[in-house]
Structure formats: structure tokens, C-alpha cells
Design a protein around this motif. Sequence first.
Motif, PDB file in Angstrom:
ATOM      1  N   GLU A 125      28.399 -22.419  39.989  1.00 50.53           N
ATOM      2  CA  GLU A 125      27.287 -23.368  39.991  1.00 50.53           C
ATOM      3  C   GLU A 125      26.029 -22.755  40.606  1.00 50.53           C
ATOM      4  O   GLU A 125      24.913 -23.006  40.152  1.00 50.53           O
ATOM      5  N   SER A 126      26.195 -21.949  41.643  1.00 53.74           N
ATOM      6  CA  SER A 126      25.059 -21.361  42.347  1.00 53.74           C
ATOM      7  C   SER A 126      24.521 -20.101  41.684  1.00 53.74           C
ATOM      8  O   SER A 126      23.538 -19.534  42.143  1.00 53.74           O
ATOM      9  N   GLY A 127      25.187 -19.640  40.631  1.00 53.51           N
ATOM     10  CA  GLY A 127      24.701 -18.464  39.921  1.00 53.51           C
ATOM     11  C   GLY A 127      25.064 -17.147  40.570  1.00 53.51           C
ATOM     12  O   GLY A 127      24.426 -16.128  40.305  1.00 53.51           O
ATOM     13  N   PRO A 157      28.825 -13.914  32.546  1.00 57.69           N
ATOM     14  CA  PRO A 157      27.927 -14.993  32.102  1.00 57.69           C
ATOM     15  C   PRO A 157      28.631 -16.104  31.343  1.00 57.69           C
ATOM     16  O   PRO A 157      28.081 -17.206  31.219  1.00 57.69           O
ATOM     17  N   ALA A 158      29.836 -15.844  30.834  1.00 59.99           N
ATOM     18  CA  ALA A 158      30.582 -16.875  30.123  1.00 59.99           C
ATOM     19  C   ALA A 158      31.778 -17.389  30.914  1.00 59.99           C
ATOM     20  O   ALA A 158      32.552 -18.206  30.409  1.00 59.99           O
ATOM     21  N   ASP A 159      31.934 -16.926  32.150  1.00 54.53           N
ATOM     22  CA  ASP A 159      33.075 -17.375  32.954  1.00 54.53           C
ATOM     23  C   ASP A 159      32.987 -18.865  33.252  1.00 54.53           C
ATOM     24  O   ASP A 159      31.927 -19.380  33.620  1.00 54.53           O
ATOM     25  N   THR A 160      34.115 -19.531  33.111  1.00 56.19           N
ATOM     26  CA  THR A 160      34.258 -20.908  33.552  1.00 56.19           C
ATOM     27  C   THR A 160      35.114 -20.912  34.818  1.00 56.19           C
ATOM     28  O   THR A 160      35.667 -19.882  35.208  1.00 56.19           O
ATOM     29  N   ALA A 161      35.231 -22.089  35.431  1.00 55.21           N
ATOM     30  CA  ALA A 161      36.120 -22.182  36.596  1.00 55.21           C
ATOM     31  C   ALA A 161      37.536 -21.779  36.215  1.00 55.21           C
ATOM     32  O   ALA A 161      38.264 -21.202  37.025  1.00 55.21           O
ATOM     33  N   SER A 162      37.939 -22.056  34.976  1.00 54.66           N
ATOM     34  CA  SER A 162      39.281 -21.712  34.519  1.00 54.66           C
ATOM     35  C   SER A 162      39.474 -20.208  34.410  1.00 54.66           C
ATOM     36  O   SER A 162      40.449 -19.653  34.934  1.00 54.66           O
ATOM     37  N   LEU A 217      20.571 -24.553  35.597  1.00 54.54           N
ATOM     38  CA  LEU A 217      21.523 -25.182  36.517  1.00 54.54           C
ATOM     39  C   LEU A 217      22.555 -25.997  35.736  1.00 54.54           C
ATOM     40  O   LEU A 217      23.759 -25.930  36.040  1.00 54.54           O
ATOM     41  N   LEU A 218      22.113 -26.737  34.725  1.00 56.28           N
ATOM     42  CA  LEU A 218      23.054 -27.529  33.934  1.00 56.28           C
ATOM     43  C   LEU A 218      24.054 -26.632  33.206  1.00 56.28           C
ATOM     44  O   LEU A 218      25.250 -26.952  33.133  1.00 56.28           O
ATOM     45  N   ALA A 219      23.594 -25.500  32.682  1.00 57.93           N
ATOM     46  CA  ALA A 219      24.510 -24.572  32.001  1.00 57.93           C
ATOM     47  C   ALA A 219      25.559 -24.043  32.972  1.00 57.93           C
ATOM     48  O   ALA A 219      26.741 -23.915  32.625  1.00 57.93           O
ATOM     49  N   ARG A 220      25.141 -23.735  34.197  1.00 57.72           N
ATOM     50  CA  ARG A 220      26.101 -23.248  35.192  1.00 57.72           C
ATOM     51  C   ARG A 220      27.077 -24.354  35.586  1.00 57.72           C
ATOM     52  O   ARG A 220      28.266 -24.087  35.783  1.00 57.72           O
ATOM     53  N   ARG A 221      26.590 -25.570  35.701  1.00 56.32           N
ATOM     54  CA  ARG A 221      27.494 -26.669  36.052  1.00 56.32           C
ATOM     55  C   ARG A 221      28.528 -26.921  34.956  1.00 56.32           C
ATOM     56  O   ARG A 221      29.678 -27.228  35.251  1.00 56.32           O
ATOM     57  N   VAL A 222      28.116 -26.809  33.717  1.00 53.95           N
ATOM     58  CA  VAL A 222      29.077 -26.975  32.623  1.00 53.95           C
ATOM     59  C   VAL A 222      30.215 -25.971  32.769  1.00 53.95           C
ATOM     60  O   VAL A 222      31.392 -26.313  32.603  1.00 53.95           O
ATOM     61  N   ARG A 223      29.882 -24.735  33.101  1.00 55.44           N
ATOM     62  CA  ARG A 223      30.922 -23.715  33.278  1.00 55.44           C
ATOM     63  C   ARG A 223      31.716 -23.941  34.565  1.00 55.44           C
ATOM     64  O   ARG A 223      32.932 -23.768  34.602  1.00 55.44           O
ATOM     65  N   ALA A 224      31.009 -24.343  35.626  1.00 54.97           N
ATOM     66  CA  ALA A 224      31.667 -24.522  36.926  1.00 54.97           C
ATOM     67  C   ALA A 224      32.649 -25.682  36.919  1.00 54.97           C
ATOM     68  O   ALA A 224      33.674 -25.644  37.601  1.00 54.97           O
ATOM     69  N   TRP A 243      31.615 -28.865  26.994  1.00 55.07           N
ATOM     70  CA  TRP A 243      32.479 -27.848  27.587  1.00 55.07           C
ATOM     71  C   TRP A 243      31.825 -26.477  27.690  1.00 55.07           C
ATOM     72  O   TRP A 243      32.242 -25.657  28.508  1.00 55.07           O
ATOM     73  N   MET A 244      30.837 -26.208  26.863  1.00 56.78           N
ATOM     74  CA  MET A 244      30.073 -24.959  26.984  1.00 56.78           C
ATOM     75  C   MET A 244      28.643 -25.247  26.561  1.00 56.78           C
ATOM     76  O   MET A 244      28.393 -26.054  25.655  1.00 56.78           O
ATOM     77  N   ALA A 245      27.719 -24.570  27.243  1.00 56.18           N
ATOM     78  CA  ALA A 245      26.295 -24.752  26.941  1.00 56.18           C
ATOM     79  C   ALA A 245      25.552 -23.519  27.406  1.00 56.18           C
ATOM     80  O   ALA A 245      26.048 -22.741  28.231  1.00 56.18           O
TER      81      ALA A 245
END
Length: 306
Positions: A125-127, A157-162, A217-224, A243-245
Motif C-alpha cells: 500500500e505504501s509503495g 509492480p504486479a505483486d499482490t498481498a497473495s 494509491l488506489l492501484a496499490r491498495r487494490v494489490r495490497a 482485483w487488479m488495476a
Amino acid sequence: MKLIFAGTPVFAARALEAILDAGHDVALVLTQPDRPAGRGMKLTPSPVKALAQSRGLRVEQPLSLKTPEAQALVADVGAEVMVVAAYGLILPAAVLAMPARGCLNIHASLLPRWRGAAPIQRAIESGDARTGITIMQMDVGLDTGAMLSTHPVDIGPADTASTLHDALAQSGARAIVEALADLDALPRTAQPEEGVTYAAKVGKEEGRIDWTLPADLLARRVRAFNPAPGCHTLLAGAPLKVWMAEALEGRGEPGLVARVDADGVVVGTGDGLLRLTIMQAAGGRRLPARDFLAGHPVAAGMRLGV
């Protein structure tokens, strides 16, 4: 080495498996009580319990480690070390002092950054460009103990929390085995006072997309927040999960669809544009934009969030 293992989710199970495969004597496994899960809300053992039972290990599931009965479970083992990974219960001072060589924690950040409950999500989320694993000697503070070793992991850059969870779980499993093998030689380094941040638990309400926030920030939150709690908004009054943006340059009115193409739905935000590339309608499946749009008409000028 005779040890106690305390942990609950998949992250911890990966470490327990590595410890067992390294030949250590895990005399006791502590994990959270079984929880309801699935559509039937059937009581389900934690991943750590399932693994421990498959290996024939003794498992205990106390509600707290503050009671004399629970503390006796730990004391009676006579373990050299307790290894803790995402256990979910506080270890009181009395328990921390019971193993002859203390308690080691596998923490999913490079301390002192992101102490607390949700280091993986907050790093994305924080980049942050990098996070990692810290093997720490536990004390009574919240992730404040001395560091034995650190193991950096890059955040793509495409990492999610998962995906980041899986990379950190693998790194943590290796790191704890290395630490146990070299326990006497590892230095205990106090955490620096500068650079401390806290990773608060992610609340469900944080998944609601606030279109007045910046697109990056929204793109990072989507991944986080993928997979949990997931980011969501409203499309024509119906729930829509994102789920991705990806953030784009440009200007648009917050929440208003600027354009739609095969690559996604582009929406205005408080600063920049956000392209939604994987979406899920209520009762549906996660779909890439092209497939989603085939069954859900979206056009420029529509407003999301209402």
C-alpha cells in the motif's frame, strides 16, 4: 534441537514444514482454535494444525497463554527454543522466558519498518520497493526485539498481498532453518530507533474505493488488499470487486468512467486515472476486462460508487 512451534496460517505452516524437514524435534505445536470456514461454516483446523497432525505431532490450542494451565504446557516441554510465526496470541513475559534459548519470531518485514499485524499489505500500500523477513529474538514489546538476521525480498509492480505472501513464506522458511542451525553465532542487533512504522490490521471498510484518492494509491491498495478484504465499489448500484488495476496519467472526474476499451475500464480519480483490468460482479467470477465487458455493459459517463 528440541523446540516448540507456535503459528496458525499458511505462512507459519511453510516454516514448520521446513523445520521438520531439517530434522528438528518439534515437541509441541501451538495454534489457534479451529474456526468456522467455507459456505457451510464447518469448524476447520488451521494450516499449521493440519500439517502437524499429518506429521504426528502433539497439538494444543489454548485460547490464551496467560493462564497457569497454558503456561504449564510450555514449561513441561523443556524446549530449547520456541519458534513463533503469525501465531495470533500474545506471549506473556513468563512464557518468553521458558525456553532455554528464548523465543524466535519470523516477521514478514525488514524491522523496524512495519511492526504489527499487516506488514505485507502495508508495504504494498505504501509503495515500498522492498520488504523481507526478519528473524527476531522476542521480547514483551510489539515486534521490538533484537534482530538475528534479515532477508530482503523485492516487491514487484504486479505483486499482490497473495504473491508477496508466498515469496515471504518461502524466504521465512529458509531463514528460520538457517537461524536455528547457526543460533549461537548469530549476533543480536538492537533495532534502530529511527524508521519505525506500524502495520495496523486491515479493516474491511478499507476495501471500499474512495474515488477522490489518487490513482497510484488506489492501484496499490487494490494489490495490497488482494485477496482480503478485496477492493470494491458500485456499478449501476450493484457491488463490483476490483482485483487488479493500474494508474494512468490524465484527468477525470472522480468515479466517472472516462473510457472503456479491451484493456479495461478507465475511471477518474482525485489525481490521475485508474484502469480496472480484473473485475468481479456479485455472484460472478473474477474476469479480465475483455471477458467482463462482454457480459456487463459499461460505457463512458457512467459513475462508479453510487
